[in-house]
Motif scaffolding. Structure first.
Motif, PDB file in Angstrom:
ATOM      1  N   VAL B  29      31.379  53.570  26.349  1.00  0.00           N
ATOM      2  CA  VAL B  29      32.456  53.633  25.350  1.00  0.00           C
ATOM      3  C   VAL B  29      31.915  54.106  24.004  1.00  0.00           C
ATOM      4  O   VAL B  29      32.553  54.900  23.309  1.00  0.00           O
ATOM      5  N   LEU B  33      33.207  57.297  21.945  1.00  0.00           N
ATOM      6  CA  LEU B  33      33.745  57.164  20.584  1.00  0.00           C
ATOM      7  C   LEU B  33      32.952  58.005  19.586  1.00  0.00           C
ATOM      8  O   LEU B  33      33.517  58.544  18.634  1.00  0.00           O
ATOM      9  N   TRP B  36      34.288  61.508  19.902  1.00  0.00           N
ATOM     10  CA  TRP B  36      35.731  61.692  19.739  1.00  0.00           C
ATOM     11  C   TRP B  36      36.053  61.839  18.254  1.00  0.00           C
ATOM     12  O   TRP B  36      36.066  60.869  17.527  1.00  0.00           O
ATOM     13  N   TRP B  40      41.792  58.003  15.378  1.00  0.00           N
ATOM     14  CA  TRP B  40      42.116  56.952  16.349  1.00  0.00           C
ATOM     15  C   TRP B  40      40.863  56.268  16.895  1.00  0.00           C
ATOM     16  O   TRP B  40      40.940  55.153  17.387  1.00  0.00           O
ATOM     17  N   SER B  41      39.742  56.976  16.838  1.00  0.00           N
ATOM     18  CA  SER B  41      38.522  56.374  17.398  1.00  0.00           C
ATOM     19  C   SER B  41      38.176  55.078  16.674  1.00  0.00           C
ATOM     20  O   SER B  41      37.692  54.124  17.275  1.00  0.00           O
ATOM     21  N   VAL B  44      40.496  52.295  17.999  1.00  0.00           N
ATOM     22  CA  VAL B  44      40.021  51.807  19.302  1.00  0.00           C
ATOM     23  C   VAL B  44      38.784  50.937  19.103  1.00  0.00           C
ATOM     24  O   VAL B  44      38.659  49.855  19.687  1.00  0.00           O
ATOM     25  N   ASP B  45      37.875  51.402  18.242  1.00  0.00           N
ATOM     26  CA  ASP B  45      36.652  50.648  17.951  1.00  0.00           C
ATOM     27  C   ASP B  45      37.004  49.249  17.429  1.00  0.00           C
ATOM     28  O   ASP B  45      36.467  48.246  17.899  1.00  0.00           O
ATOM     29  N   VAL B  47      39.770  47.478  17.830  1.00  0.00           N
ATOM     30  CA  VAL B  47      40.381  46.645  18.874  1.00  0.00           C
ATOM     31  C   VAL B  47      39.304  46.105  19.813  1.00  0.00           C
ATOM     32  O   VAL B  47      39.308  44.932  20.173  1.00  0.00           O
ATOM     33  N   LEU B  48      38.361  46.972  20.182  1.00  0.00           N
ATOM     34  CA  LEU B  48      37.313  46.551  21.119  1.00  0.00           C
ATOM     35  C   LEU B  48      36.317  45.597  20.467  1.00  0.00           C
ATOM     36  O   LEU B  48      35.623  44.857  21.150  1.00  0.00           O
TER      37      LEU B  48
END
Lengths: 255, 228
Positions: B29, B33, B36, B40-41, B44-45, B47-48
């Motif tokens: 991941v 990332l 990318w 948005w990356s 996502v980062d 959230v993870l």
């Protein structure tokens, strides 16, 4: 200018934290440590006691009785201790932290076998737990949870302990066992009758256990310096008609 | 002795699996990332990375609702005969979720530090994309990744809250070191608690020592960079 405002902000936050710290350490709170099964009843008793004694704040801490006994022994600022069995109270007494003259049983309870309301496995008695489809049975950890000790003693008495132990899932307190059954994570569980009554739509009582040990709850004042001046009043309130009415409302019977 | 050996071995097994899973997932991941190029990356980062900042009880509750017998994923798994609640595999999932961000954060930073000129050079020399990743990018980022993996192992070994909620406390099955310590203290068994606490501390020191040996030192890395 910026540094000054920054300094002010830090000072304001620090002052707030210091106030919070102070507020928490205030000696005006009456701290009651009670068995998890007393959660609803003692919360309500606390509210009623506060109404009769304006200015007094009752803080209740609910957990497995042995965990509370350990806190009493380690010197937590607890004023009143209500345990779900004699053994947890004995531990605190033996460590010299309880005013023994005040130790008195105040309610009686019952241990019951409960299943999730849907009862997909058609468990109707302790004997049905022998079935091959039964994989998980929750009970309080007998080492630290009174309801687990009552359960173990009752099942040993009837020769069913080994059957249950094979599939045991140990809970940290009676309410955790209740939650496991209500969520359907276990096939059955052993709780107090008063706990099962909290969730009548989610769990179903299928059998009342005959306990060889009387299911009696003792309460006592904790022996410590600076005990809250109203600790004895709270203790008396539990035995008063008002206190007894609340306990009866939640299904506890008189000792 | 069994009081100590069983939880220790179980903890090592759970933490080992969790570290392996979070290392593989975290590196994959993080690499995605780091390549990318989109705002948005970062979303996502974030959230993870949530499991790193959320209270373990929140993670435990999410997992219980998701993977429980009546959970939407749990009921589906149960139909296939897979049960995670109250099993050591459930403990592995809990430990993986909380350990994963450690690898993700460290690996992403490490990948973004890699000099793209070296990857370009490899490309010009005709090395395949996979070859570039495994022979150029990954070795250059290894130091940072390893640091993250070690933190992940330490975090997985110490996991308590989420594990207790999803795996419970079953002696010999899901009772890890941290949970055994909690049980021993609650039961007033201080002598057992002392031994378990010392065992945990010792295990962590051993892990750190081994880690120190495994980590490539700076001089060798510098030579590797010079040669590339």
């Amino acid at each position: 200018m910026r540094t000054i405002s920054k300094f002010k902000r830090i000072a304001a936050v620090s002052a707030l934290l210091a106030w919070g710290w102070h507020a928490q350490a205030a000696a005006s709170d009456l701290l009651v440590a009670a068995a998890a099964s007393l959660t609803n009843a003692f919360t309500e008793i606390g509210v009623q006691f506060q109404q009769e004694h304006p200015g007094t704040k009752v803080l209740s801490s609910f957990a497995g009785s042995d965990a509370l006994a350990q806190q009493v022994i380690q010197g937590a600022p607890i004023d009143v201790f209500a345990s779900a069995d004699q053994k947890a109270m004995d531990k605190a007494v033996q460590a010299g932290n309880i005013d023994e003259s005040t130790r008195r049983d105040f309610v009686r309870n019952e241990v019951v076998l409960i299943v999730p309301a849907a009862n997909e496995l058609k468990i109707n008695s302790v004997a049905d737990l022998k079935g091959a489809s039964v994989k998980r049975v929750a009970l309080g950890n007998p080492a630290t949870v009174p309801v687990g000790r009552y359960t173990k003693a009752a099942l040993e008495h009837t020769g069913n302990w080994d059957t249950v132990k094979r599939n045991e899932i140990l809970g940290q307190n009676v309410r955790q066992v209740l939650d496991y059954v209500a969520r359907g994570e276990v096939d059955a569980g052993f709780v107090f009758a008063t706990d099962a009554a909290i969730m009548p739509d989610k769990v179903k009582v299928v059998e009342k256990l005959a306990s060889p040990i009387p299911v009696l709850y003792p309460i006592a004042l904790v022996k410590r310096d600076g005990r809250h001046p109203l600790a004895k009043d709270f203790y008396d309130f539990v035995f008063s008609p008002k206190g007894e009415a609340v306990l009866a409302k939640y299904g506890f019977s008189k000792p | 002795m069994a009081d100590i050996a069983a939880p220790l071995l179980l903890s090592l097994k759970v933490a080992g699996w969790a570290t392996l899973l979070s290392a593989v997932l975290g590196v994959a991941v993080a690499y995605a990332l780091s390549r990318w190029r989109s705002s948005w990356s970062d979303v996502v980062d974030s959230v993870l990375t949530l499991p790193m900042v959320l209270p373990p009880t929140v993670i435990g509750y999410y997992l219980l609702v998701l993977l429980g017998r009546r959970g939407w994923l749990g009921s589906w798994l149960a139909d296939m005969g897979i049960v995670l609640v109250f099993t050591w595999q459930g403990a592995v999932i809990a430990a993986t979720v909380v350990a994963f961000p450690m690898v993700l954060k460290a690996a992403r930073a490490a990948f973004e530090d890699v000099d793209h000129a070296l990857e370009h050079a490899a490309q010009v020399l005709g090395i395949s994309a996979a070859g570039i990743f495994f022979r150029v990018t990954l070795p250059l980022a290894m130091r940072g990744i390893l640091a993250g993996v070690l933190l992940a192992f330490a975090r997985a070994l110490g996991e308590f809250g989420a594990t207790l909620m999803i795996a419970g406390s079953i002696p010999g099955k899901t009772q890890t070191l941290s949970i055994s310590i909690y049980e021993a203290v609650q039961a007033g068994n201080d002598s057992l608690a002392n031994v378990l606490v010392l065992t945990t501390s010792l295990a962590c020191i051993v892990v750190l020592l081994i880690a120190g040996r495994l980590a490539p030192d700076r001089s060798r890395m510098a030579v590797a960079r010079g040669q590339a």
